[in-house]
Enzyme design. Structure first.
Site, PDB file in Angstrom:
ATOM      1  N   LYS A  70     -29.268 -37.810  59.930  1.00  0.00           N
ATOM      2  CA  LYS A  70     -30.360 -38.670  60.339  1.00  0.00           C
ATOM      3  C   LYS A  70     -29.790 -39.802  61.180  1.00  0.00           C
ATOM      4  O   LYS A  70     -28.635 -40.205  61.025  1.00  0.00           O
ATOM      5  CB  LYS A  70     -31.136 -39.224  59.143  1.00  0.00           C
ATOM      6  CG  LYS A  70     -30.374 -40.120  58.193  1.00  0.00           C
ATOM      7  CD  LYS A  70     -30.218 -41.578  58.585  1.00  0.00           C
ATOM      8  CE  LYS A  70     -31.520 -42.182  59.045  1.00  0.00           C
ATOM      9  NZ  LYS A  70     -31.282 -43.587  59.531  1.00  0.00           N
ATOM     10  N   THR A  75     -22.013 -40.883  61.636  1.00  0.00           N
ATOM     11  CA  THR A  75     -23.371 -41.176  62.072  1.00  0.00           C
ATOM     12  C   THR A  75     -24.041 -42.023  61.017  1.00  0.00           C
ATOM     13  O   THR A  75     -23.419 -42.425  60.046  1.00  0.00           O
ATOM     14  CB  THR A  75     -24.155 -39.874  62.292  1.00  0.00           C
ATOM     15  OG1 THR A  75     -25.466 -40.198  62.704  1.00  0.00           O
ATOM     16  CG2 THR A  75     -24.219 -39.044  61.034  1.00  0.00           C
ATOM     17  N   GLU A 128     -34.134 -43.572  69.641  1.00  0.00           N
ATOM     18  CA  GLU A 128     -35.369 -44.356  69.648  1.00  0.00           C
ATOM     19  C   GLU A 128     -35.869 -44.582  71.069  1.00  0.00           C
ATOM     20  O   GLU A 128     -35.198 -45.215  71.891  1.00  0.00           O
ATOM     21  CB  GLU A 128     -35.134 -45.694  68.943  1.00  0.00           C
ATOM     22  CG  GLU A 128     -34.932 -45.526  67.453  1.00  0.00           C
ATOM     23  CD  GLU A 128     -34.527 -46.796  66.734  1.00  0.00           C
ATOM     24  OE1 GLU A 128     -34.632 -46.817  65.498  1.00  0.00           O
ATOM     25  OE2 GLU A 128     -34.085 -47.747  67.404  1.00  0.00           O
TER      26      GLU A 128
END
Length: 405
Positions: free
Chosen positions: A178, A189, A276
């Protein structure tokens, strides 16, 4: 807005590794935001963690406990439990103790992981109330549900899976991750979990994960921000009927390494594709460096430049911004007259200035694509590095301006 990222591929179950998902309602009632993972007894576990000095309480505990034996991984979303001091450490330890008591294992065999808003107390009671449901849900087939359960601002779940046959035995490597913002990992990550049913000695497994992370998770950036909570775990359950891998050599190790590298690369690039507000997936390749570090310095200077990232969003081939970023990357005694820059296959700058054959129409055509390559030839040596990044859009600002509301 995920760029080239579709539904999850088939995620093969890994014998000896189970996942269970439940709802604690940490940020939103009914959202499944607690994930419990169970490792078969005797599993080897490796981890890489954020280098942020303000690392979260769960990171501190997980780093202490990763050498095992490890039986359970406990993840919550919606709250990072970072910047919370001693109370945060106590809260993380309490959730682990609660899970350990329910599962009848040692407390130190439970590793905590959190992601979400920084600086807020961990809602321990909410998490504890969801643990039994997560335990009841444990299944080797729950990879896809877990990929959704660990999401925060992600728009899509991320996962990858590989299988290979060694001496007539099928070996599986499956992973999920994620992350969509606060991405410049400095190790891995935001959160990543990869499991295999191969049997691997812990030291070999740790080196394998570190090498895989350095070529995948450590080569992605969305906004240049290293999270307080970054963790990536690699679990080897040892359920495949093959000899233990005790050294980084041999046919079994080579096949396993390739599968792990491919899974890491796929889920790492999925994070960038789901960045994003991202509308572009950008590959920055730097060739001809005297060292790998100077290639990375140049690559990150380009990948982090707000001017380049906004030009990418606007599909504007403003190649001067690329030259400026290369020039300020800090490479000692950089001879700009040796530098060539390409957008896709189009040479936009040659020997440090605009290429004689370049036209604005050529550059605009490349920049209009969703997937864009920027290649920089330094002409200094034989080292190369590749970084993956995104553009910078209005939506990125909106998401992060409204993150806590």
């Amino acid at each position: 807005m995920a760029v080239g990222l579709g539904p999850l591929p088939t995620l093969h179950p890994v014998p000896g590794f189970e996942l269970g998902i439940a709802s604690a309602g940490i940020k939103r009632p009914g959202r499944k935001d607690v994930v419990v993972m169970r490792c078969a007894e005797g599993s080897s576990v490796a981890g890489v963690f954020t280098l942020n000095a303000f690392c979260a309480a769960p990171v501190i505990l997980a780093k202490k406990r990763v050498l095992g034996p490890v039986r359970y991984l406990l993840t919550n979303t919606g709250n990072a439990n970072a910047g919370t001091g001693e109370p945060g450490l106590a809260a993380a330890a309490r959730t682990c103790a609660s899970l350990a008591a329910m599962a009848k294992v040692e407390e130190n065999s439970v590793l905590p992981f959190s992601t979400g808003v920084i600086g807020e107390p961990l809602p321990v009671e909410k998490i504890e109330s969801a643990l039994q449901a997560a335990l009841d849900d444990l299944s080797v087939d729950n990879w896809a549900a877990a990929a959704t359960g660990i999401m925060t601002t992600d728009t899509l779940p991320k996962g990858a899976s590989r299988q290979f046959v060694q001496d007539g035995v099928t070996v599986t490597v499956t992973g999920i991750s994620k992350g969509a913002g606060m991405i410049k990992p400095n190790m891995a990550t935001m959160l990543g979990y990869i499991a295999t049913d191969a049997k691997v000695a812990q030291g070999v497994l740790q080196d394998l994960l570190r090498d895989a992370a350095n070529k995948s998770f450590n080569r992605i950036t969305i906004d240049g921000d290293t999270s307080t909570n970054d963790c990536c775990m690699l679990i080897a359950t040892g359920q495949a009927a093959l000899p233990e891998v005790t050294q980084a050599s041999g046919a079994l190790f080579a096949a396993l390494k390739q599968a792990v590298f491919e899974v890491c690369m796929e889920v790492a690039q999925a994070i960038v594709r789901d960045g994003e507000g991202a509308t572009k997936f950008v590959t920055v390749q730097v060739n001809g460096g005297a060292t790998h570090q100077e290639c990375l310095d140049v690559g990150y200077a380009v990948a982090h430049s707000p001017l380049i990232k906004t030009a990418l969003f606007a599909s504007d081939p403003n190649w001067g911004r690329i030259l400026a970023a290369v020039g300020r990357a800090g490479v000692a005694q950089l001879d700009v007259s040796k530098i060539d820059v390409f957008l896709g296959d189009v040479c936009i700058a040659s020997q440090g200035c605009r290429a004689a054959t370049y036209t604005e129409a050529q550059g605009a055509k490349v920049m209009a694509e969703e997937e864009i390559g920027i290649r920089i030839e330094l002409g200094r040596g034989n080292c190369s590095e590749t970084i993956w990044t995104t553009d910078l859009s209005h939506e990125y600002v909106k998401i992060n301006a409204e993150y806590r509301t």
